[in-house]
Design a protein around this motif. Structure first.
Motif, PDB file in Angstrom:
ATOM      1  N   ASP A  39       0.854  -1.022  -0.011  1.00  0.00           N
ATOM      2  CA  ASP A  39       0.090   0.016   0.142  1.00  0.00           C
ATOM      3  C   ASP A  39       0.882   1.120  -0.103  1.00  0.00           C
ATOM      4  O   ASP A  39       0.310   2.337  -0.036  1.00  0.00           O
ATOM      5  N   CYS A  40       2.051   1.104   0.097  1.00  0.00           N
ATOM      6  CA  CYS A  40       3.040   2.234   0.403  1.00  0.00           C
ATOM      7  C   CYS A  40       3.493   2.591  -1.157  1.00  0.00           C
ATOM      8  O   CYS A  40       4.707   2.627  -1.412  1.00  0.00           O
ATOM      9  N   TYR A  41       2.541   3.408  -1.732  1.00  0.00           N
ATOM     10  CA  TYR A  41       2.660   3.786  -3.225  1.00  0.00           C
ATOM     11  C   TYR A  41       3.658   4.972  -3.503  1.00  0.00           C
ATOM     12  O   TYR A  41       3.861   5.249  -4.478  1.00  0.00           O
ATOM     13  N   GLU A  42       3.858   5.796  -2.285  1.00  0.00           N
ATOM     14  CA  GLU A  42       4.921   6.581  -2.460  1.00  0.00           C
ATOM     15  C   GLU A  42       6.015   6.932  -1.360  1.00  0.00           C
ATOM     16  O   GLU A  42       5.606   6.292  -0.291  1.00  0.00           O
ATOM     17  N   TYR A  43       7.097   7.476  -1.523  1.00  0.00           N
ATOM     18  CA  TYR A  43       7.974   7.475  -0.534  1.00  0.00           C
ATOM     19  C   TYR A  43       7.599   8.278   0.589  1.00  0.00           C
ATOM     20  O   TYR A  43       8.127   7.803   1.595  1.00  0.00           O
ATOM     21  N   ASN A  44       7.114   9.162   0.445  1.00  0.00           N
ATOM     22  CA  ASN A  44       6.359  10.049   1.686  1.00  0.00           C
ATOM     23  C   ASN A  44       5.527   9.236   2.356  1.00  0.00           C
ATOM     24  O   ASN A  44       4.324   9.405   2.055  1.00  0.00           O
ATOM     25  N   LEU A  45       5.824   8.708   3.544  1.00  0.00           N
ATOM     26  CA  LEU A  45       4.863   7.912   4.325  1.00  0.00           C
ATOM     27  C   LEU A  45       3.746   8.688   4.997  1.00  0.00           C
ATOM     28  O   LEU A  45       2.618   8.298   5.298  1.00  0.00           O
ATOM     29  N   ALA A  46       4.139  10.053   5.295  1.00  0.00           N
ATOM     30  CA  ALA A  46       2.989  10.845   5.757  1.00  0.00           C
ATOM     31  C   ALA A  46       1.816  10.871   4.826  1.00  0.00           C
ATOM     32  O   ALA A  46       0.709  10.774   5.393  1.00  0.00           O
ATOM     33  N   ASN A  47       2.133  11.073   3.641  1.00  0.00           N
ATOM     34  CA  ASN A  47       0.809  11.024   2.859  1.00  0.00           C
ATOM     35  C   ASN A  47       0.349   9.846   2.611  1.00  0.00           C
ATOM     36  O   ASN A  47      -1.016   9.574   2.722  1.00  0.00           O
ATOM     37  N   VAL A  48       0.824   8.508   2.750  1.00  0.00           N
ATOM     38  CA  VAL A  48       0.377   7.314   2.866  1.00  0.00           C
ATOM     39  C   VAL A  48      -0.440   6.975   4.029  1.00  0.00           C
ATOM     40  O   VAL A  48      -1.585   6.402   3.761  1.00  0.00           O
ATOM     41  N   TYR A  49       0.043   7.523   5.255  1.00  0.00           N
ATOM     42  CA  TYR A  49      -0.476   7.248   6.245  1.00  0.00           C
ATOM     43  C   TYR A  49      -1.585   8.483   6.803  1.00  0.00           C
ATOM     44  O   TYR A  49      -2.239   8.352   7.954  1.00  0.00           O
ATOM     45  N   ASN A  50      -1.668   9.472   5.880  1.00  0.00           N
ATOM     46  CA  ASN A  50      -2.760  10.653   5.983  1.00  0.00           C
ATOM     47  C   ASN A  50      -2.415  11.255   7.128  1.00  0.00           C
ATOM     48  O   ASN A  50      -3.118  11.642   8.135  1.00  0.00           O
ATOM     49  N   ILE A  51      -1.014  11.626   7.345  1.00  0.00           N
ATOM     50  CA  ILE A  51      -0.446  12.447   8.482  1.00  0.00           C
ATOM     51  C   ILE A  51       0.185  13.710   7.969  1.00  0.00           C
ATOM     52  O   ILE A  51       0.759  13.340   6.972  1.00  0.00           O
ATOM     53  N   THR A  52       0.422  14.525   8.768  1.00  0.00           N
ATOM     54  CA  THR A  52       1.336  15.747   8.496  1.00  0.00           C
ATOM     55  C   THR A  52       2.682  15.232   8.342  1.00  0.00           C
ATOM     56  O   THR A  52       3.326  14.218   9.109  1.00  0.00           O
ATOM     57  N   ASP A  53       3.722  15.963   7.517  1.00  0.00           N
ATOM     58  CA  ASP A  53       4.946  15.857   7.607  1.00  0.00           C
ATOM     59  C   ASP A  53       5.458  15.849   8.856  1.00  0.00           C
ATOM     60  O   ASP A  53       6.366  15.140   9.554  1.00  0.00           O
ATOM     61  N   GLU A  54       5.142  16.895   9.695  1.00  0.00           N
ATOM     62  CA  GLU A  54       5.453  17.310  11.080  1.00  0.00           C
ATOM     63  C   GLU A  54       5.469  15.914  12.124  1.00  0.00           C
ATOM     64  O   GLU A  54       6.331  15.611  12.722  1.00  0.00           O
ATOM     65  N   GLU A  55       4.148  15.215  11.798  1.00  0.00           N
ATOM     66  CA  GLU A  55       3.830  14.197  12.713  1.00  0.00           C
ATOM     67  C   GLU A  55       4.879  13.105  12.088  1.00  0.00           C
ATOM     68  O   GLU A  55       5.234  12.374  13.255  1.00  0.00           O
ATOM     69  N   PHE A  56       5.121  13.224  11.054  1.00  0.00           N
ATOM     70  CA  PHE A  56       5.963  11.709  10.584  1.00  0.00           C
ATOM     71  C   PHE A  56       7.389  12.186  11.249  1.00  0.00           C
ATOM     72  O   PHE A  56       7.856  11.268  11.542  1.00  0.00           O
ATOM     73  N   ASP A  57       7.643  13.417  11.025  1.00  0.00           N
ATOM     74  CA  ASP A  57       9.264  13.776  11.450  1.00  0.00           C
ATOM     75  C   ASP A  57       9.329  13.424  13.141  1.00  0.00           C
ATOM     76  O   ASP A  57      10.258  12.843  13.562  1.00  0.00           O
ATOM     77  N   LYS A  58       8.129  13.811  13.900  1.00  0.00           N
ATOM     78  CA  LYS A  58       8.083  13.514  15.318  1.00  0.00           C
ATOM     79  C   LYS A  58       8.223  12.132  15.639  1.00  0.00           C
ATOM     80  O   LYS A  58       8.917  11.584  16.441  1.00  0.00           O
ATOM     81  N   TRP A  59       7.357  11.415  14.631  1.00  0.00           N
ATOM     82  CA  TRP A  59       7.224   9.687  14.698  1.00  0.00           C
ATOM     83  C   TRP A  59       8.668   9.327  14.711  1.00  0.00           C
ATOM     84  O   TRP A  59       9.309   8.411  15.498  1.00  0.00           O
ATOM     85  N   LEU A  60       9.494   9.677  13.757  1.00  0.00           N
ATOM     86  CA  LEU A  60      10.734   9.084  13.287  1.00  0.00           C
ATOM     87  C   LEU A  60      11.724   9.647  14.283  1.00  0.00           C
ATOM     88  O   LEU A  60      12.586   8.818  14.754  1.00  0.00           O
ATOM     89  N   ASP A  61      11.606  10.540  14.979  1.00  0.00           N
ATOM     90  CA  ASP A  61      12.480  11.220  15.903  1.00  0.00           C
ATOM     91  C   ASP A  61      12.366  10.210  17.313  1.00  0.00           C
ATOM     92  O   ASP A  61      13.324  10.190  17.896  1.00  0.00           O
ATOM     93  N   GLN A  62      11.110   9.889  17.550  1.00  0.00           N
ATOM     94  CA  GLN A  62      10.949   9.167  18.657  1.00  0.00           C
ATOM     95  C   GLN A  62      11.175   7.613  18.336  1.00  0.00           C
ATOM     96  O   GLN A  62      11.300   6.974  19.445  1.00  0.00           O
ATOM     97  N   ASN A  63      10.975   7.043  17.095  1.00  0.00           N
ATOM     98  CA  ASN A  63      11.002   5.640  17.069  1.00  0.00           C
ATOM     99  C   ASN A  63      12.247   5.217  16.036  1.00  0.00           C
ATOM    100  O   ASN A  63      12.480   3.938  15.983  1.00  0.00           O
ATOM    101  N   GLY A  64      13.031   6.330  15.598  1.00  0.00           N
ATOM    102  CA  GLY A  64      14.046   5.742  14.812  1.00  0.00           C
ATOM    103  C   GLY A  64      15.019   4.754  15.265  1.00  0.00           C
ATOM    104  O   GLY A  64      15.339   3.714  14.648  1.00  0.00           O
ATOM    105  N   GLU A  65      15.475   5.079  16.596  1.00  0.00           N
ATOM    106  CA  GLU A  65      16.092   4.059  17.151  1.00  0.00           C
ATOM    107  C   GLU A  65      15.777   2.856  16.945  1.00  0.00           C
ATOM    108  O   GLU A  65      16.541   1.762  16.649  1.00  0.00           O
ATOM    109  N   ARG A  66      14.719   2.360  17.426  1.00  0.00           N
ATOM    110  CA  ARG A  66      13.884   1.140  17.566  1.00  0.00           C
ATOM    111  C   ARG A  66      13.863   0.557  16.066  1.00  0.00           C
ATOM    112  O   ARG A  66      14.311  -0.526  15.948  1.00  0.00           O
ATOM    113  N   LEU A  67      13.165   1.483  15.175  1.00  0.00           N
ATOM    114  CA  LEU A  67      13.251   0.952  13.790  1.00  0.00           C
ATOM    115  C   LEU A  67      14.805   0.422  12.950  1.00  0.00           C
ATOM    116  O   LEU A  67      14.918  -0.664  12.487  1.00  0.00           O
TER     117      LEU A  67
END
Length: 196
Positions: A39-67
């Motif tokens: 379902d991830c038809y574009e690189y920008n996952l914020a668009n795929v998950y229907n969230i803002t770029d800021e929300e994605f950046d915050k998510w990656l900031d908090q979850n990057g280490e685990r990922l």
């Protein structure tokens, strides 16, 4: 006789050495979704998950280490990179931030993946890093990077096929589906270089 120049391979990490689908379960868990990698038809996952770029950046900031810690290896990338290490210069150029250097090195160590250089540039613009290291070819999963690097540097780029990087490709960008396929293409390239 001039000594033969060692082939310098620029290598992206996420989605190239790590499995491109590894982010999806974590994002599903965080955002209460049930999306599939397909379902991830574009690189920008914020668009795929229907969230803002800021929300994605915050998510990656908090979850990057685990990922970065939990991501599985993409196919048999580890075996092939070990086989390449004595023959080629392996330069990993990643959009990861330098603060993730330890988790990245630990992951490489856990899977016994060798490297000569590890450049965590904190940006998707890999052109200056690729120039700095003098890469002869690049392995990538992001279409925009593949197009930019191939055009600006006039080098071959091997683009790992994913749902998010579809589109027409110029002659220097080669779509590949497996690390074995990359191995074959690089062997051919190496033979061409030595026969010149």
């Amino acid at each position: 006789m001039k000594p033969e120049k060692v082939l310098t391979i620029g290598i992206d990490i996420d989605g190239t050495v790590t499995s491109p689908s590894s982010i999806v379960p974590l994002m599903n868990e965080s955002f209460g979704r049930d999306l599939r990698y397909e379902d991830c038809y574009e690189y920008n996952l914020a668009n795929v998950y229907n969230i803002t770029d800021e929300e994605f950046d915050k998510w990656l900031d908090q979850n990057g280490e685990r990922l970065y810690k939990e991501a599985p290896v993409h196919g048999n990338a580890d075996d092939i990179l070990r086989a390449w290490h004595p023959h080629f210069k392996l330069v990993y150029i990643s959009a990861r931030e330098d603060r993730h250097r330890d988790v990245t090195i630990n992951w490489f160590s856990r899977y016994d993946i060798p490297f000569h250089e590890l450049d965590l540039i904190g940006s998707h613009d890999k052109l200056s890093a690729a120039k700095k290291w003098g890469v002869d070819l690049f392995l990538e999963d992001r279409l925009e990077n593949a197009l930019q690097l191939s055009e600006a540097l006039q080098i071959p780029v091997f683009l790992f096929d994913t749902p998010y990087n579809q589109g027409d490709l110029p002659s220097l960008v080669h779509r590949v589906t497996t690390w074995d396929e990359v191995q074959e293409k690089i062997q051919l390239l190496s033979m061409e270089r030595t026969s010149v």
